[in-house]
Scaffold this motif. Sequence first.
Motif, short mmCIF file in Angstrom:
data_model
loop_
_atom_site.label_atom_id
_atom_site.label_comp_id
_atom_site.label_asym_id
_atom_site.label_seq_id
_atom_site.Cartn_x
_atom_site.Cartn_y
_atom_site.Cartn_z
N ARG A 61 40.31 40.10 31.73
CA ARG A 61 40.88 38.85 32.27
C ARG A 61 41.66 39.18 33.55
NH1 ARG A 61 41.60 34.47 29.02
NH2 ARG A 61 43.81 34.26 29.45
N TYR A 63 43.61 37.85 37.19
CA TYR A 63 44.30 36.74 37.87
C TYR A 63 44.49 37.16 39.33
CZ TYR A 63 47.42 32.74 38.40
OH TYR A 63 47.98 31.55 38.78
N TYR A 90 40.63 34.17 36.99
CA TYR A 90 41.51 33.08 37.44
C TYR A 90 41.90 33.37 38.87
CZ TYR A 90 42.09 32.03 32.49
OH TYR A 90 41.86 31.71 31.18
N SER A 91 41.98 32.34 39.68
CA SER A 91 42.40 32.58 41.05
C SER A 91 43.19 31.38 41.55
CB SER A 91 41.18 32.82 41.95
OG SER A 91 41.60 33.25 43.23
N MET A 150 52.99 29.39 35.52
CA MET A 150 51.60 29.74 35.23
C MET A 150 51.27 29.46 33.77
SD MET A 150 51.02 33.22 37.35
CE MET A 150 52.62 33.93 37.11
N VAL A 152 48.78 30.66 31.88
CA VAL A 152 47.80 31.63 31.39
C VAL A 152 48.56 32.74 30.68
CG1 VAL A 152 45.96 31.30 33.09
CG2 VAL A 152 47.84 32.83 33.60
N ILE A 155 46.66 38.48 30.64
CA ILE A 155 45.96 38.91 31.85
C ILE A 155 45.95 40.45 31.89
CG2 ILE A 155 46.09 38.95 34.38
CD1 ILE A 155 45.14 36.24 33.17
N VAL A 158 46.07 41.90 37.64
CA VAL A 158 46.44 40.97 38.72
C VAL A 158 45.95 41.58 40.03
CG1 VAL A 158 48.34 39.93 40.01
CG2 VAL A 158 48.46 40.06 37.52
#
Length: 229
Positions: A61, A63, A90-91, A150, A152, A155, A158
């Motif tokens: 995952r 980000y 995710y972005s 955020m 989420v 993660i 990053v």
Amino acid sequence: MNNTHPSRELKYTADGSATLYVPHWDEHYHSVHGAIQESNHVFINAGLKYFIEEYSPDVVRIYEVGFGTGLNAFLTAKWALENQIRIEYYSIEAYPLSIEEALSLNYTEGFESQWLILYEELHRVSWNEKNRISDYFSIHKINGKIEDKMNVKDIDIVYFDAFAPSAQPELWTEDVFQSFYNIMSKNGILVTYCAKGAVRRAMKAADWKIEKLQGPPGKREMTRAYISK
Ligand SMILES: C[S@@+](CC[C@H](N)C(=O)[O-])C[C@H]1O[C@@H](n2cnc3c(N)ncnc32)[C@H](O)[C@@H]1O
């Protein structure tokens, strides 16, 4: 920074790959020594491949801070498909490019047409919801600011790819790094092209453990930070 974005210009970097330049901030979206080269070095090799070699996860995952041109997302999606590793991406992006701007960049030049289709799809899919691109890659683009709360968690990596601290000091603070610390999985890492002392001190103050790594060509160092280790 307000909500209207200053103008952007198309430029070419030393490895032949394109980038965008923002005259208002005198900032490029990527290293002028090579956009693709930098993305591969900092995010794909020191981030994604490192994490997979170290932890062999079933799914990764990620980000990203700053979707921008979609170059990091594209190289990550391409890698996931080629290596059959599942990635949930995710972005966040405050100032999305138009589709015309995105397609003016030459990131898929020389590749088979399937990769242009992938690049275009990453730009065309809707914002603020999860989009399944293939069995191996999904993307959730968030149109917002990283200073916002955020929603989420867990993660693994990053990709911290904001504009430089000289242009946007408010994005490289202890508070911002603390908010990322709070959404990480237990082996989570953060990678960034930035190696500035003040930035590393802000990360350390937020409990990240810092490792200095060799930077991409044209840059002496980059930073990889860990939750544990
Ligand atoms: C260095 S560029 C990103 C490069 C991008 N990863 C790429 O591969 O093209 C920084 C990006 O952060 C975005 N940005 C600037 N301020 C932001 C904020 N407060 N929150 C989220 N994104 C922001 C910019 O619009 C820009 O797209």
